[in-house]
Design an enzyme around this catalytic site. Structure first.
Site, short mmCIF file in Angstrom:
data_model
loop_
_atom_site.label_atom_id
_atom_site.label_comp_id
_atom_site.label_asym_id
_atom_site.label_seq_id
_atom_site.Cartn_x
_atom_site.Cartn_y
_atom_site.Cartn_z
N LYS A 1 21.89 144.41 -14.17
CA LYS A 1 22.37 143.02 -14.24
C LYS A 1 22.73 142.62 -15.66
CE LYS A 1 17.68 143.13 -14.18
NZ LYS A 1 16.74 143.93 -13.40
N ILE B 1 16.69 142.50 -1.69
CA ILE B 1 17.29 141.45 -0.85
C ILE B 1 18.82 141.61 -0.85
CG2 ILE B 1 17.54 138.97 -0.50
CD1 ILE B 1 15.01 138.54 -2.13
N GLY C 1 10.91 147.08 -7.85
CA GLY C 1 10.10 148.20 -7.37
C GLY C 1 10.98 149.35 -6.90
N LYS D 1 20.98 137.47 -13.51
CA LYS D 1 21.19 137.53 -12.05
C LYS D 1 21.94 136.29 -11.57
CE LYS D 1 16.95 140.22 -11.62
NZ LYS D 1 15.49 140.15 -11.51
N GLU E 1 9.14 143.89 -18.28
CA GLU E 1 10.19 144.74 -18.84
C GLU E 1 9.73 145.23 -20.21
OE1 GLU E 1 13.57 145.08 -17.69
OE2 GLU E 1 13.40 143.81 -15.93
N GLY F 1 16.59 142.69 -6.29
CA GLY F 1 16.11 144.00 -5.78
C GLY F 1 16.54 144.32 -4.37
N THR G 1 12.16 154.51 -12.56
CA THR G 1 11.68 153.93 -11.30
C THR G 1 12.78 153.93 -10.24
OG1 THR G 1 10.29 152.48 -12.63
CG2 THR G 1 10.62 151.84 -10.33
N VAL G 2 13.93 153.38 -10.56
CA VAL G 2 14.99 153.21 -9.55
C VAL G 2 15.71 154.53 -9.28
CG1 VAL G 2 16.99 151.86 -8.87
CG2 VAL G 2 15.26 150.82 -10.34
N GLY H 1 1.94 146.69 -15.43
CA GLY H 1 3.25 147.31 -15.62
C GLY H 1 4.39 146.46 -15.07
P1 NDP Z 1 13.26 153.00 -16.24
O1 NDP Z 1 12.95 152.60 -17.63
O2 NDP Z 1 12.17 153.31 -15.31
O3 NDP Z 1 14.25 154.24 -16.27
C1 NDP Z 1 15.35 154.32 -17.11
C2 NDP Z 1 15.92 155.71 -17.01
O4 NDP Z 1 17.09 155.78 -17.80
C3 NDP Z 1 14.98 156.80 -17.51
O5 NDP Z 1 15.02 157.91 -16.65
C4 NDP Z 1 15.54 157.17 -18.88
O6 NDP Z 1 15.31 158.52 -19.23
C5 NDP Z 1 17.01 156.93 -18.64
N1 NDP Z 1 17.71 156.65 -19.90
C6 NDP Z 1 17.47 155.66 -20.76
N2 NDP Z 1 18.31 155.76 -21.80
C7 NDP Z 1 19.07 156.84 -21.57
C8 NDP Z 1 20.09 157.50 -22.30
N3 NDP Z 1 20.48 157.04 -23.48
N4 NDP Z 1 20.66 158.60 -21.76
C9 NDP Z 1 20.26 159.08 -20.57
N5 NDP Z 1 19.28 158.50 -19.85
C10 NDP Z 1 18.70 157.41 -20.35
O7 NDP Z 1 14.20 151.83 -15.64
P2 NDP Z 1 14.27 151.32 -14.16
O8 NDP Z 1 14.44 152.44 -13.23
O9 NDP Z 1 13.16 150.35 -13.93
O10 NDP Z 1 15.60 150.40 -14.22
C11 NDP Z 1 16.87 150.99 -14.16
C12 NDP Z 1 17.90 149.88 -13.96
O11 NDP Z 1 17.61 149.18 -12.75
C13 NDP Z 1 17.91 148.81 -15.07
O12 NDP Z 1 19.20 148.32 -15.22
C14 NDP Z 1 17.02 147.71 -14.45
O13 NDP Z 1 17.28 146.43 -14.97
C15 NDP Z 1 17.44 147.79 -13.00
N6 NDP Z 1 16.49 147.24 -12.05
C16 NDP Z 1 15.21 147.71 -12.05
C17 NDP Z 1 14.31 147.23 -11.12
C18 NDP Z 1 12.93 147.75 -11.05
O14 NDP Z 1 12.18 147.32 -10.17
N7 NDP Z 1 12.51 148.67 -11.91
C19 NDP Z 1 14.71 146.20 -10.15
C20 NDP Z 1 16.10 145.82 -10.21
C21 NDP Z 1 16.95 146.32 -11.15
P3 NDP Z 1 13.84 159.14 -19.43
O15 NDP Z 1 13.15 159.03 -18.12
O16 NDP Z 1 14.08 160.55 -19.81
O17 NDP Z 1 13.20 158.31 -20.50
N1 HSE Z 2 11.75 142.31 -14.32
C1 HSE Z 2 12.40 142.03 -13.07
C2 HSE Z 2 11.54 141.09 -12.25
C3 HSE Z 2 12.66 143.33 -12.36
O1 HSE Z 2 10.38 140.85 -12.60
O2 HSE Z 2 12.00 140.54 -11.28
C4 HSE Z 2 13.74 143.24 -11.34
O3 HSE Z 2 14.95 142.89 -11.87
#
Ligand code: NDP
Ligand code: HSE
Length: 428
Positions: free
Chosen positions: A107, A138, A304, A207, A192, A136, A14-15, A189
Protein backbone atom coordinates in the site's frame (compact mmCIF):
# COMPACT_ATOMS: atom_id res chain seq x y z
CA UNK A 1 -2.36 -29.20 -21.03
CA UNK A 2 -3.24 -25.48 -21.02
CA UNK A 3 -0.50 -22.91 -20.56
CA UNK A 4 0.32 -22.27 -16.91
CA UNK A 5 0.33 -18.75 -15.47
CA UNK A 6 3.93 -18.29 -14.31
CA UNK A 7 4.70 -16.23 -11.21
CA UNK A 8 7.87 -14.52 -10.07
CA UNK A 9 7.60 -13.78 -6.35
CA UNK A 10 9.86 -11.12 -4.80
CA UNK A 11 9.72 -11.11 -1.00
CA UNK A 12 9.54 -14.31 1.03
CA UNK A 13 8.56 -12.96 4.42
CA UNK A 14 5.18 -13.34 6.10
CA UNK A 15 3.09 -12.73 2.97
CA UNK A 16 5.50 -14.21 0.42
CA UNK A 17 5.88 -17.56 2.16
CA UNK A 18 2.12 -17.63 2.79
CA UNK A 19 1.59 -17.18 -0.94
CA UNK A 20 4.05 -19.96 -1.85
CA UNK A 21 2.30 -22.28 0.62
CA UNK A 22 -1.10 -21.69 -1.02
CA UNK A 23 0.32 -22.32 -4.51
CA UNK A 24 1.81 -25.60 -3.27
CA UNK A 25 -1.06 -26.76 -1.07
CA UNK A 26 -3.91 -25.83 -3.45
CA UNK A 27 -2.28 -26.70 -6.80
CA UNK A 28 -5.01 -29.01 -8.08
CA UNK A 29 -7.87 -26.82 -6.97
CA UNK A 30 -6.26 -23.66 -8.39
CA UNK A 31 -5.83 -25.41 -11.74
CA UNK A 32 -9.44 -26.56 -11.72
CA UNK A 33 -10.77 -23.15 -10.82
CA UNK A 34 -8.55 -21.08 -13.12
CA UNK A 35 -8.70 -23.54 -15.99
CA UNK A 36 -4.89 -23.57 -16.09
CA UNK A 37 -2.07 -24.35 -13.64
CA UNK A 38 -0.53 -21.64 -11.47
CA UNK A 39 3.25 -22.16 -11.42
CA UNK A 40 6.07 -20.37 -9.64
CA UNK A 41 9.07 -19.86 -11.93
CA UNK A 42 11.40 -17.90 -9.67
CA UNK A 43 11.65 -16.25 -6.27
CA UNK A 44 13.76 -13.53 -4.66
CA UNK A 45 14.55 -12.23 -1.18
CA UNK A 46 17.52 -10.64 0.55
CA UNK A 47 18.99 -13.78 2.10
CA UNK A 48 19.09 -16.93 0.05
CA UNK A 49 19.93 -19.51 2.72
CA UNK A 50 17.29 -18.54 5.29
CA UNK A 51 14.98 -21.35 6.42
CA UNK A 52 11.51 -20.09 5.50
CA UNK A 53 9.55 -23.22 6.48
CA UNK A 54 8.62 -23.89 2.87
CA UNK A 55 10.44 -25.72 0.07
CA UNK A 56 11.79 -23.40 -2.63
CA UNK A 57 14.05 -25.91 -4.38
CA UNK A 58 11.79 -26.21 -7.44
CA UNK A 59 12.10 -22.50 -8.23
CA UNK A 60 14.90 -20.47 -9.77
CA UNK A 61 16.50 -17.95 -7.38
CA UNK A 62 17.28 -14.32 -8.22
CA UNK A 63 19.23 -12.08 -5.85
CA UNK A 64 17.99 -9.05 -7.74
CA UNK A 65 14.22 -8.46 -7.78
CA UNK A 66 14.55 -6.42 -11.00
CA UNK A 67 16.10 -9.43 -12.73
CA UNK A 68 13.27 -11.58 -11.39
CA UNK A 69 10.64 -9.14 -12.60
CA UNK A 70 11.92 -9.18 -16.16
CA UNK A 71 12.55 -12.92 -16.64
CA UNK A 72 11.11 -14.46 -19.79
CA UNK A 73 9.47 -17.25 -17.78
CA UNK A 74 7.52 -14.82 -15.57
CA UNK A 75 4.01 -13.68 -16.61
CA UNK A 76 3.04 -12.05 -13.32
CA UNK A 77 5.44 -10.25 -10.99
CA UNK A 78 4.26 -10.69 -7.39
CA UNK A 79 5.79 -7.89 -5.30
CA UNK A 80 5.79 -8.76 -1.58
CA UNK A 81 8.89 -6.92 -0.34
CA UNK A 82 7.29 -3.69 0.85
CA UNK A 83 8.54 -0.11 1.01
CA UNK A 84 7.24 2.82 -0.98
CA UNK A 85 10.43 3.19 -3.03
CA UNK A 86 13.67 1.21 -3.34
CA UNK A 87 13.65 -2.29 -4.81
CA UNK A 88 9.87 -2.69 -4.72
CA UNK A 89 9.34 0.36 -6.93
CA UNK A 90 12.30 -0.39 -9.21
CA UNK A 91 11.19 -3.97 -9.77
CA UNK A 92 7.53 -3.03 -10.26
CA UNK A 93 8.45 -0.43 -12.88
CA UNK A 94 10.74 -2.95 -14.58
CA UNK A 95 8.03 -5.61 -14.61
CA UNK A 96 5.47 -3.25 -16.15
CA UNK A 97 7.96 -2.03 -18.77
CA UNK A 98 8.63 -5.67 -19.65
CA UNK A 99 4.89 -6.23 -20.15
CA UNK A 100 4.25 -8.26 -16.98
CA UNK A 101 1.16 -7.94 -14.83
CA UNK A 102 1.87 -7.04 -11.20
CA UNK A 103 0.19 -8.29 -8.03
CA UNK A 104 1.25 -6.46 -4.88
CA UNK A 105 0.35 -6.06 -1.19
CA UNK A 106 2.32 -2.82 -1.03
CA UNK A 107 0.00 0.00 0.00
CA UNK A 108 2.88 2.39 0.68
CA UNK A 109 4.20 2.13 -2.89
CA UNK A 110 0.76 2.52 -4.49
CA UNK A 111 -0.29 5.38 -2.20
CA UNK A 112 2.74 7.39 -3.34
CA UNK A 113 3.33 6.15 -6.89
CA UNK A 114 -0.07 4.64 -7.79
CA UNK A 115 -0.97 7.09 -10.57
CA UNK A 116 2.39 6.81 -12.32
CA UNK A 117 2.37 3.01 -12.08
CA UNK A 118 -1.25 2.73 -13.26
CA UNK A 119 -0.48 4.90 -16.30
CA UNK A 120 2.62 2.84 -17.05
CA UNK A 121 0.68 -0.43 -16.72
CA UNK A 122 -2.06 0.72 -19.03
CA UNK A 123 0.39 2.05 -21.62
CA UNK A 124 1.98 -1.41 -21.61
CA UNK A 125 -1.36 -3.24 -21.86
CA UNK A 126 -1.01 -4.88 -18.46
CA UNK A 127 -2.52 -4.31 -15.03
CA UNK A 128 -1.71 -4.05 -11.32
CA UNK A 129 -3.84 -5.84 -8.74
CA UNK A 130 -3.63 -4.92 -5.05
CA UNK A 131 -6.39 -6.59 -3.04
CA UNK A 132 -3.93 -7.52 -0.28
CA UNK A 133 -2.79 -3.92 0.13
CA UNK A 134 -5.99 -2.81 1.86
CA UNK A 135 -7.47 -4.61 4.86
CA UNK A 136 -5.58 -7.89 4.29
CA UNK A 137 -8.01 -10.74 3.70
CA UNK A 138 -11.12 -8.56 3.26
CA UNK A 139 -12.08 -8.36 -0.45
CA UNK A 140 -12.72 -4.62 -0.31
CA UNK A 141 -10.94 -3.69 -3.56
CA UNK A 142 -13.05 -6.19 -5.44
CA UNK A 143 -16.22 -5.00 -3.70
CA UNK A 144 -15.53 -1.35 -4.49
CA UNK A 145 -14.00 -1.72 -7.96
CA UNK A 146 -16.26 -4.45 -9.30
CA UNK A 147 -19.38 -5.25 -7.28
CA UNK A 148 -20.22 -1.59 -6.59
CA UNK A 149 -19.02 -0.26 -9.96
CA UNK A 150 -22.54 0.95 -10.83
CA UNK A 151 -22.88 3.05 -7.65
CA UNK A 152 -22.16 6.67 -6.94
CA UNK A 153 -20.08 6.01 -3.84
CA UNK A 154 -20.89 8.59 -1.18
CA UNK A 155 -18.57 7.62 1.64
CA UNK A 156 -15.93 5.05 2.54
CA UNK A 157 -14.91 4.64 6.14
CA UNK A 158 -13.41 2.12 8.44
CA UNK A 159 -10.78 0.71 10.73
CA UNK A 160 -7.90 -0.24 8.47
CA UNK A 161 -5.03 -0.85 10.84
CA UNK A 162 -5.31 -3.92 13.03
CA UNK A 163 -2.44 -2.95 15.29
CA UNK A 164 -4.10 0.32 16.31
CA UNK A 165 -7.42 -1.39 16.92
CA UNK A 166 -5.66 -4.00 19.01
CA UNK A 167 -3.97 -1.29 21.09
CA UNK A 168 -7.16 0.73 21.62
CA UNK A 169 -9.39 -2.24 22.51
CA UNK A 170 -6.75 -3.78 24.76
CA UNK A 171 -6.29 -0.48 26.62
CA UNK A 172 -10.02 -0.48 27.34
CA UNK A 173 -10.43 -4.16 28.25
CA UNK A 174 -7.32 -4.35 30.46
CA UNK A 175 -7.35 -0.76 31.76
CA UNK A 176 -3.73 -0.34 30.59
CA UNK A 177 -1.99 2.81 29.37
CA UNK A 178 -0.99 3.41 25.77
CA UNK A 179 2.69 2.81 26.60
CA UNK A 180 1.95 -0.50 28.34
CA UNK A 181 -0.11 -1.86 25.45
CA UNK A 182 2.35 -0.54 22.84
CA UNK A 183 5.05 -2.64 24.58
CA UNK A 184 2.72 -5.68 24.50
CA UNK A 185 1.98 -5.19 20.79
CA UNK A 186 5.71 -4.95 20.14
CA UNK A 187 6.36 -8.22 22.01
CA UNK A 188 3.59 -9.93 20.01
CA UNK A 189 5.25 -8.84 16.74
CA UNK A 190 2.21 -6.75 15.68
CA UNK A 191 4.13 -3.57 14.90
CA UNK A 192 5.66 -2.68 11.54
CA UNK A 193 9.48 -2.39 11.55
CA UNK A 194 8.85 1.36 11.78
CA UNK A 195 6.00 1.48 14.34
CA UNK A 196 5.09 5.07 13.48
CA UNK A 197 3.61 3.70 10.25
CA UNK A 198 1.00 1.95 12.42
CA UNK A 199 0.43 4.20 15.43
CA UNK A 200 1.00 7.41 13.46
CA UNK A 201 -1.91 6.51 11.15
CA UNK A 202 0.31 6.45 8.06
CA UNK A 203 -0.24 2.79 7.10
CA UNK A 204 -4.01 3.24 7.45
CA UNK A 205 -3.72 6.51 5.51
CA UNK A 206 -2.04 4.69 2.63
CA UNK A 207 -4.97 2.28 2.52
CA UNK A 208 -7.56 5.06 2.67
CA UNK A 209 -5.88 6.87 -0.24
CA UNK A 210 -6.26 3.75 -2.41
CA UNK A 211 -9.91 3.25 -1.46
CA UNK A 212 -10.70 6.92 -2.15
CA UNK A 213 -9.17 6.73 -5.65
CA UNK A 214 -11.30 3.69 -6.49
CA UNK A 215 -14.42 5.08 -4.88
CA UNK A 216 -14.40 8.56 -6.41
CA UNK A 217 -12.49 8.17 -9.70
CA UNK A 218 -9.73 10.48 -8.49
CA UNK A 219 -5.96 10.17 -8.61
CA UNK A 220 -4.46 8.66 -5.46
CA UNK A 221 -3.80 11.59 -3.15
CA UNK A 222 -2.04 10.43 0.00
CA UNK A 223 -0.75 13.95 0.72
CA UNK A 224 -4.33 15.22 0.80
CA UNK A 225 -5.18 13.11 3.89
CA UNK A 226 -5.39 14.81 7.27
CA UNK A 227 -3.61 12.26 9.48
CA UNK A 228 -3.45 12.02 13.25
CA UNK A 229 -2.22 8.89 15.01
CA UNK A 230 -3.26 7.24 18.27
CA UNK A 231 -0.17 8.15 20.30
CA UNK A 232 -2.04 10.79 22.32
CA UNK A 233 -5.11 8.66 23.11
CA UNK A 234 -5.21 8.20 26.88
CA UNK A 235 -6.79 5.48 28.96
CA UNK A 236 -8.73 8.27 30.67
CA UNK A 237 -10.41 9.27 27.39
CA UNK A 238 -11.13 5.67 26.52
CA UNK A 239 -12.83 5.17 29.90
CA UNK A 240 -14.70 8.49 29.86
CA UNK A 241 -15.85 7.94 26.28
CA UNK A 242 -17.08 4.46 27.24
CA UNK A 243 -19.01 6.01 30.09
CA UNK A 244 -20.77 8.28 27.58
CA UNK A 245 -21.59 5.30 25.27
CA UNK A 246 -18.68 5.66 22.81
CA UNK A 247 -15.52 3.81 21.77
CA UNK A 248 -12.40 5.43 20.33
CA UNK A 249 -11.25 4.08 16.96
CA UNK A 250 -8.55 5.11 14.51
CA UNK A 251 -11.09 5.82 11.81
CA UNK A 252 -10.46 6.57 8.15
CA UNK A 253 -13.12 8.52 6.30
CA UNK A 254 -13.19 9.55 2.64
CA UNK A 255 -16.10 11.42 1.11
CA UNK A 256 -16.69 13.73 -1.81
CA UNK A 257 -18.08 17.03 -0.58
CA UNK A 258 -19.02 20.29 -2.29
CA UNK A 259 -15.62 21.56 -1.11
CA UNK A 260 -13.67 18.68 -2.65
CA UNK A 261 -12.42 15.29 -1.52
CA UNK A 262 -12.35 14.98 2.26
CA UNK A 263 -9.90 12.33 3.47
CA UNK A 264 -8.99 11.96 7.11
CA UNK A 265 -7.47 9.33 9.35
CA UNK A 266 -7.75 10.16 13.04
CA UNK A 267 -8.97 8.91 16.40
CA UNK A 268 -12.75 9.34 16.48
CA UNK A 269 -15.53 8.43 18.84
CA UNK A 270 -18.13 6.05 17.46
CA UNK A 271 -21.22 4.71 19.22
CA UNK A 272 -20.21 1.67 21.30
CA UNK A 273 -23.18 -0.27 19.94
CA UNK A 274 -22.36 0.36 16.24
CA UNK A 275 -20.59 -2.36 14.20
CA UNK A 276 -17.42 -0.24 14.23
CA UNK A 277 -17.77 0.33 17.97
CA UNK A 278 -18.01 -3.43 18.52
CA UNK A 279 -14.85 -4.20 16.54
CA UNK A 280 -12.34 -5.95 18.79
CA UNK A 281 -8.64 -6.78 18.52
CA UNK A 282 -6.67 -6.70 15.27
CA UNK A 283 -9.73 -7.11 13.04
CA UNK A 284 -10.43 -4.57 10.28
CA UNK A 285 -13.81 -3.23 9.18
CA UNK A 286 -14.65 -1.20 6.09
CA UNK A 287 -18.02 0.44 5.48
CA UNK A 288 -18.95 1.31 1.88
CA UNK A 289 -21.87 3.60 1.16
CA UNK A 290 -23.34 4.10 -2.31
CA UNK A 291 -26.47 5.64 -3.77
CA UNK A 292 -27.93 2.34 -4.96
CA UNK A 293 -26.55 -0.22 -2.55
CA UNK A 294 -26.90 2.09 0.49
CA UNK A 295 -24.44 0.50 2.92
CA UNK A 296 -22.18 -2.55 3.07
CA UNK A 297 -20.09 -3.56 6.07
CA UNK A 298 -17.10 -5.84 5.50
CA UNK A 299 -14.98 -7.14 8.32
CA UNK A 300 -12.25 -9.70 8.81
CA UNK A 301 -8.53 -10.18 9.36
CA UNK A 302 -6.60 -7.19 8.07
CA UNK A 303 -3.18 -8.81 8.26
CA UNK A 304 -1.28 -12.05 8.81
CA UNK A 305 0.17 -14.74 6.61
CA UNK A 306 -2.97 -16.63 5.60
CA UNK A 307 -5.43 -13.75 5.13
CA UNK A 308 -2.99 -11.58 3.17
CA UNK A 309 -1.78 -14.45 0.98
CA UNK A 310 -5.43 -15.34 0.35
CA UNK A 311 -5.95 -11.85 -1.12
CA UNK A 312 -2.74 -12.06 -3.19
CA UNK A 313 -3.84 -15.37 -4.66
CA UNK A 314 -7.36 -14.07 -5.36
CA UNK A 315 -5.72 -11.48 -7.62
CA UNK A 316 -3.49 -14.12 -9.24
CA UNK A 317 -6.57 -16.26 -9.93
CA UNK A 318 -8.34 -13.34 -11.61
CA UNK A 319 -5.34 -12.85 -13.90
CA UNK A 320 -5.18 -16.59 -14.62
CA UNK A 321 -8.84 -16.49 -15.64
CA UNK A 322 -8.13 -13.61 -18.01
CA UNK A 323 -9.73 -10.77 -16.05
CA UNK A 324 -8.04 -7.49 -16.96
CA UNK A 325 -9.39 -4.45 -15.15
CA UNK A 326 -8.05 -0.91 -15.00
CA UNK A 327 -5.91 -0.50 -11.89
CA UNK A 328 -8.18 2.06 -10.20
CA UNK A 329 -11.47 1.01 -11.79
CA UNK A 330 -11.27 3.24 -14.88
CA UNK A 331 -8.48 4.14 -17.30
CA UNK A 332 -5.73 5.90 -15.34
CA UNK A 333 -5.68 8.85 -17.76
CA UNK A 334 -9.35 9.56 -16.94
CA UNK A 335 -8.78 9.76 -13.18
CA UNK A 336 -9.20 13.34 -11.99
CA UNK A 337 -6.69 15.03 -9.71
CA UNK A 338 -8.36 15.22 -6.30
CA UNK A 339 -9.31 18.72 -5.16
CA UNK A 340 -8.68 18.50 -1.43
CA UNK A 341 -11.27 19.72 1.04
CA UNK A 342 -8.79 21.35 3.38
CA UNK A 343 -10.75 20.88 6.61
CA UNK A 344 -13.32 18.31 7.58
CA UNK A 345 -16.98 19.31 7.74
CA UNK A 346 -18.79 19.93 11.02
CA UNK A 347 -19.41 17.11 13.50
CA UNK A 348 -20.28 16.70 17.16
CA UNK A 349 -17.19 16.72 19.42
CA UNK A 350 -16.33 15.13 22.74
CA UNK A 351 -14.49 17.52 25.05
CA UNK A 352 -12.75 16.51 28.26
CA UNK A 353 -11.32 19.12 30.58
CA UNK A 354 -10.26 19.50 34.18
CA UNK A 355 -11.60 22.64 35.81
CA UNK A 356 -10.89 24.32 39.11
CA UNK A 357 -13.84 23.52 41.34
CA UNK A 358 -14.96 27.07 42.11
CA UNK A 359 -18.12 29.14 41.51
CA UNK A 360 -18.61 30.24 37.90
CA UNK A 361 -15.97 27.92 36.38
CA UNK A 362 -18.46 25.95 34.29
CA UNK A 363 -20.30 29.14 33.31
CA UNK A 364 -17.07 30.57 31.87
CA UNK A 365 -16.52 27.44 29.75
CA UNK A 366 -20.13 27.47 28.55
CA UNK A 367 -19.79 31.15 27.64
CA UNK A 368 -16.64 30.50 25.56
CA UNK A 369 -18.40 27.71 23.68
CA UNK A 370 -21.39 29.99 23.11
CA UNK A 371 -19.10 32.76 21.81
CA UNK A 372 -17.80 30.37 19.14
CA UNK A 373 -21.35 29.35 18.18
CA UNK A 374 -20.94 25.89 19.70
CA UNK A 375 -24.00 24.41 21.30
CA UNK A 376 -23.77 21.85 24.12
CA UNK A 377 -25.66 18.60 23.62
CA UNK A 378 -24.71 16.78 26.85
CA UNK A 379 -22.49 17.49 29.81
CA UNK A 380 -21.27 15.44 32.76
CA UNK A 381 -19.18 16.20 35.82
CA UNK A 382 -17.72 13.21 37.63
CA UNK A 383 -17.90 12.83 41.40
CA UNK A 384 -14.58 14.01 42.79
CA UNK A 385 -12.66 14.75 45.94
CA UNK A 386 -9.76 16.86 44.60
CA UNK A 387 -10.02 20.63 44.16
CA UNK A 388 -10.48 20.10 40.44
CA UNK A 389 -13.27 18.35 38.55
CA UNK A 390 -13.28 16.47 35.24
CA UNK A 391 -16.00 17.76 32.98
CA UNK A 392 -17.15 15.97 29.83
CA UNK A 393 -19.07 17.78 27.14
CA UNK A 394 -20.63 16.45 23.94
CA UNK A 395 -21.31 19.31 21.55
CA UNK A 396 -23.74 19.62 18.71
CA UNK A 397 -22.13 19.84 15.28
CA UNK A 398 -19.18 22.23 15.10
CA UNK A 399 -16.16 22.65 12.88
CA UNK A 400 -12.70 21.72 14.14
CA UNK A 401 -11.72 25.37 13.66
CA UNK A 402 -14.52 26.52 16.01
CA UNK A 403 -13.54 23.87 18.58
CA UNK A 404 -9.89 24.96 18.41
CA UNK A 405 -10.92 28.59 18.78
CA UNK A 406 -13.04 27.67 21.81
CA UNK A 407 -10.15 25.81 23.40
CA UNK A 408 -8.03 28.91 22.84
CA UNK A 409 -10.71 30.95 24.61
CA UNK A 410 -10.88 28.45 27.50
CA UNK A 411 -7.16 28.91 28.12
CA UNK A 412 -7.86 32.56 28.85
CA UNK A 413 -10.54 31.86 31.48
CA UNK A 414 -8.10 30.90 34.22
CA UNK A 415 -10.25 27.91 35.25
CA UNK A 416 -8.51 25.14 33.26
CA UNK A 417 -6.20 22.84 35.25
CA UNK A 418 -4.64 21.31 32.13
CA UNK A 419 -5.07 21.18 28.36
CA UNK A 420 -8.55 20.08 27.21
CA UNK A 421 -8.94 17.09 24.88
CA UNK A 422 -11.24 17.30 21.83
CA UNK A 423 -12.16 14.24 19.74
CA UNK A 424 -14.54 14.20 16.80
CA UNK A 425 -17.63 12.00 17.04
CA UNK A 426 -18.23 10.28 13.72
CA UNK A 427 -21.68 9.49 12.40
CA UNK A 428 -21.38 5.79 11.60
P1 NDP B 1 8.38 -9.18 5.65
O1 NDP B 1 9.26 -8.18 6.28
O2 NDP B 1 7.92 -10.34 6.44
O3 NDP B 1 9.08 -9.73 4.34
C1 NDP B 1 9.71 -8.91 3.41
C2 NDP B 1 10.43 -9.79 2.41
O4 NDP B 1 11.00 -8.98 1.42
C3 NDP B 1 11.56 -10.61 3.03
O5 NDP B 1 11.55 -11.91 2.50
C4 NDP B 1 12.82 -9.87 2.59
O6 NDP B 1 13.94 -10.73 2.42
C5 NDP B 1 12.37 -9.33 1.25
N1 NDP B 1 13.13 -8.15 0.87
C6 NDP B 1 13.23 -7.00 1.54
N2 NDP B 1 14.05 -6.16 0.88
C7 NDP B 1 14.47 -6.82 -0.21
C8 NDP B 1 15.36 -6.52 -1.27
N3 NDP B 1 15.98 -5.35 -1.31
N4 NDP B 1 15.55 -7.45 -2.23
C9 NDP B 1 14.94 -8.64 -2.19
N5 NDP B 1 14.10 -8.99 -1.19
C10 NDP B 1 13.88 -8.09 -0.23
O7 NDP B 1 7.13 -8.38 5.06
P2 NDP B 1 5.64 -8.85 4.93
O8 NDP B 1 5.57 -10.16 4.27
O9 NDP B 1 4.96 -8.67 6.24
O10 NDP B 1 5.02 -7.70 3.99
C11 NDP B 1 5.23 -7.73 2.61
C12 NDP B 1 4.31 -6.69 1.96
O11 NDP B 1 2.95 -7.00 2.28
C13 NDP B 1 4.54 -5.25 2.46
O12 NDP B 1 4.25 -4.36 1.43
C14 NDP B 1 3.45 -5.11 3.55
O13 NDP B 1 3.06 -3.79 3.79
C15 NDP B 1 2.33 -5.90 2.91
N6 NDP B 1 1.31 -6.39 3.83
C16 NDP B 1 1.70 -7.17 4.88
C17 NDP B 1 0.74 -7.68 5.74
C18 NDP B 1 1.12 -8.56 6.86
O14 NDP B 1 0.22 -9.04 7.57
N7 NDP B 1 2.39 -8.87 7.09
C19 NDP B 1 -0.68 -7.37 5.56
C20 NDP B 1 -0.98 -6.58 4.38
C21 NDP B 1 0.01 -6.10 3.57
P3 NDP B 1 14.59 -11.55 3.64
O15 NDP B 1 13.54 -12.49 4.11
O16 NDP B 1 15.73 -12.28 3.02
O17 NDP B 1 14.99 -10.54 4.65
N1 HSE C 1 0.49 -3.07 10.18
C1 HSE C 1 -0.72 -3.39 9.48
C2 HSE C 1 -1.87 -3.49 10.46
C3 HSE C 1 -0.51 -4.67 8.71
O1 HSE C 1 -1.64 -3.50 11.67
O2 HSE C 1 -3.01 -3.51 10.06
C4 HSE C 1 -1.46 -4.84 7.58
O3 HSE C 1 -1.34 -3.85 6.63
Amino acid sequence: MTTPLRLGIAGLGTVGTGTVKIVQRMANRLTARAGRPIAISAVSARTRDKNRGVSLSAYAWEDDPVALATRDDVDVFVELMGGSDGPALAATRAALKAGKHVVTANKAMLAIHGQELAELAEAQGVTIRFEAAVAGGIPVIKALGESLAANQVTRVLGVMNGTCNYILTRMESAGLTYDEVFAEADALGYLEADPTLDVGGIDAGHKLALLAALAFGTQVDFKGIEIEGIEQVSIEDIEQAADMGFRIKLLGVAQMTGRGLEQRMSPCLVPATSPLGQLEGATNMVVLEGDAVRRIVLSGPGAGEGPTASAVMGDVMDLARGLRLPVFGQPATTLLPAASAVAAGAAPFYLRMRLQDKPGALAKIAAVLGDEGISIDRMRQREHTEPSATVLIVTHKATRAAIDAAIGGMRGTGVLVDEPVAIRIEDV
